[in-house]
Design an enzyme around this catalytic site. Sequence first.
Site, PDB file in Angstrom:
ATOM      1  N   LYS A 147      -0.450  56.829 -25.870  1.00 21.16           N
ATOM      2  CA  LYS A 147      -0.037  58.225 -25.575  1.00 21.16           C
ATOM      3  C   LYS A 147      -1.390  58.954 -25.946  1.00 21.16           C
ATOM      4  O   LYS A 147      -1.738  60.316 -25.421  1.00 21.16           O
ATOM      5  CB  LYS A 147       1.056  58.780 -26.448  1.00 21.16           C
ATOM      6  CG  LYS A 147       2.171  57.936 -26.505  1.00 21.16           C
ATOM      7  CD  LYS A 147       3.007  58.191 -25.006  1.00 21.16           C
ATOM      8  CE  LYS A 147       3.543  59.674 -25.229  1.00 21.16           C
ATOM      9  NZ  LYS A 147       4.245  59.739 -24.326  1.00 21.16           N
ATOM     10  N   HIS A 193      16.840  61.480 -20.451  1.00 24.80           N
ATOM     11  CA  HIS A 193      15.652  60.518 -20.465  1.00 24.80           C
ATOM     12  C   HIS A 193      15.983  59.279 -21.485  1.00 24.80           C
ATOM     13  O   HIS A 193      15.788  58.490 -21.171  1.00 24.80           O
ATOM     14  CB  HIS A 193      14.250  61.416 -20.877  1.00 24.80           C
ATOM     15  CG  HIS A 193      12.995  60.541 -20.945  1.00 24.80           C
ATOM     16  ND1 HIS A 193      12.420  59.924 -20.298  1.00 24.80           N
ATOM     17  CD2 HIS A 193      12.471  60.427 -22.231  1.00 24.80           C
ATOM     18  CE1 HIS A 193      11.318  59.265 -20.785  1.00 24.80           C
ATOM     19  NE2 HIS A 193      11.479  59.714 -22.021  1.00 24.80           N
TER      20      HIS A 193
END
Lengths: 318, 318
Positions: free
Chosen positions: B142, B19
């Site tokens: 987030k 990732h």
Amino acid sequence: MALPCEIGDYTDFYTSIHHATTIGKQFRPDNPLLPNYQWVPIGYHGRSSSIQVSTPGLGHEFARPYGQTKAPDAPQPSLAPSRRLDYELELGVFIGRPNAPGEPIAMSDAEDHVFGIALFNDWSARDIQAWEYQPLGPFLSKNFASTLSPWVVTLDALEPFREPFRRPDGDPQPLPYLDSAANRERGAIAIELEVWLQTARMREQGSAGYRLMRSNYRDAYWTVAQMVAHHTVNGCNLRAGDLFGSGTLSGPDPSEAGSLVELSAGGKRPITLANGETRTFLEDGDTVILRGYCERTGYRRIGLGECRGTVTTAARGR
Amino acid sequence: MALPCEIGDYTDFYTSIHHATTIGKQFRPDNPLLPNYQWVPIGYHGRSSSIQVSTPGLGHEFARPYGQTKAPDAPQPSLAPSRRLDYELELGVFIGRPNAPGEPIAMSDAEDHVFGIALFNDWSARDIQAWEYQPLGPFLSKNFASTLSPWVVTLDALEPFREPFRRPDGDPQPLPYLDSAANRERGAIAIELEVWLQTARMREQGSAGYRLMRSNYRDAYWTVAQMVAHHTVNGCNLRAGDLFGSGTLSGPDPSEAGSLVELSAGGKRPITLANGETRTFLEDGDTVILRGYCERTGYRRIGLGECRGTVTTAARGR
């Protein structure tokens, strides 16, 4: 002595443009202030478990933290006690009234969600931060300890010390969701702030310490209401007891810097104290004392008390 | 239905090197992986107030978040609903036993402080993140919502699925405080992970959804024990109920990517679903379902259940 309330989430803002510019210059001399700064009240999440209260007369003691650091010419990092330990002069803003998930708080209601303000030292290990913080931000460089003063001064009590919030000529005005007439008229708060350093030798000599700097919260680039409105514009829910840090409150003059990394130019210019000792960063046994107060002719002086913390020697080998 | 426990602090790690590399390539094609990645279990603090449980049969619904974004050619930013809303396939690790401030947890004790593991979707607004995240990390991109599965599987139950933790040839070995014989022998955990997407049209068509990807937790670059040891090496105290996110769990093959920003190459390559619909990022009405399970011949299969969340239309104008 316990914290004034149970802190669910702690968010650290970055509301002094003077701090952001000085720190930015150390990393990027040609481009000190990032393009988002004048638009976004920059903030990030911090650690609530390691926030401790400054008990009157005792303060808060913690050991110098270990962490990974890497010198530019070293082949690999190593684990060692931080050598660039610093304080950060901040104010802590306590949330009193929550909002539901998905329901932003508008500028017009923002201060109704705030209970009050305390002094806050968000200690920083600058060498650990430099190695760890890309790409997701500071972590172990901040979460070993933060110190909060034991008294919370309500916004109501600060009413006589409110001032207009103004942007310097030529700076962009805040986007509508960060703007209101009340914020322009009285968004700022005049709070005098001071940082004192008492070294171990000063304690032996019976000295209460040396004043490193003064600044005033009125010089912040973003207000309390703007922090609340920005934090919730995406639907993020605040809870009673949540804490916002203002970020390091440096003023416009270099002598008004709210951290040693600024006052010592990144460690390049040692600061000479009244007793002849010098400092670039904190040494073991150093006590840092934050003080704050409001004064205006015709009004009762309001003190924020003090926030006192002492760095002790790092524990033996990890 | 309530969360499995009261979460004091939530920390998000970044333990998939696949990732980190894929995301890094989108920002820095020549230098995708930052130099600290192979040494530091990168982590940062997240928001605990907005973590909600995926109630069986219902999941967790939240409105598409607003935020500031700025197109590269726009003269200034604006506030609008996110147009690059994404999920993140993560595991959540619950702390069971606390440590005192100033007392690190060694690798040899680290797993004794862990209660168990759940599925965790740490939704991300990529366009908000791109504008806000310098220099202190992600914030409003987030903290609008995270979704946790309702069941916690204990580490004891995962015992049959432990595997050696190995670094690829040529990669540096972890520093001593992140290394132990037990971690090398059995630090990894083989958990099969899947992400499913059910669009509103699929729901109308009676379809349970389309599987976007599969990966396995064994491919993480840092283990559970390493997250605990690193988080506390500076003396940071963990509390019972604290949550660690693993970070997005992408595997080595591009098809094993744990987010849309990876699967769609930053939005440049739309993904075609089984019913002919396409996606780069999430659309209103999309439901994302995370699933996890462990299987090994001779042992009882263990399921982690599912973590289900649905994005609804952004509230009207802010």
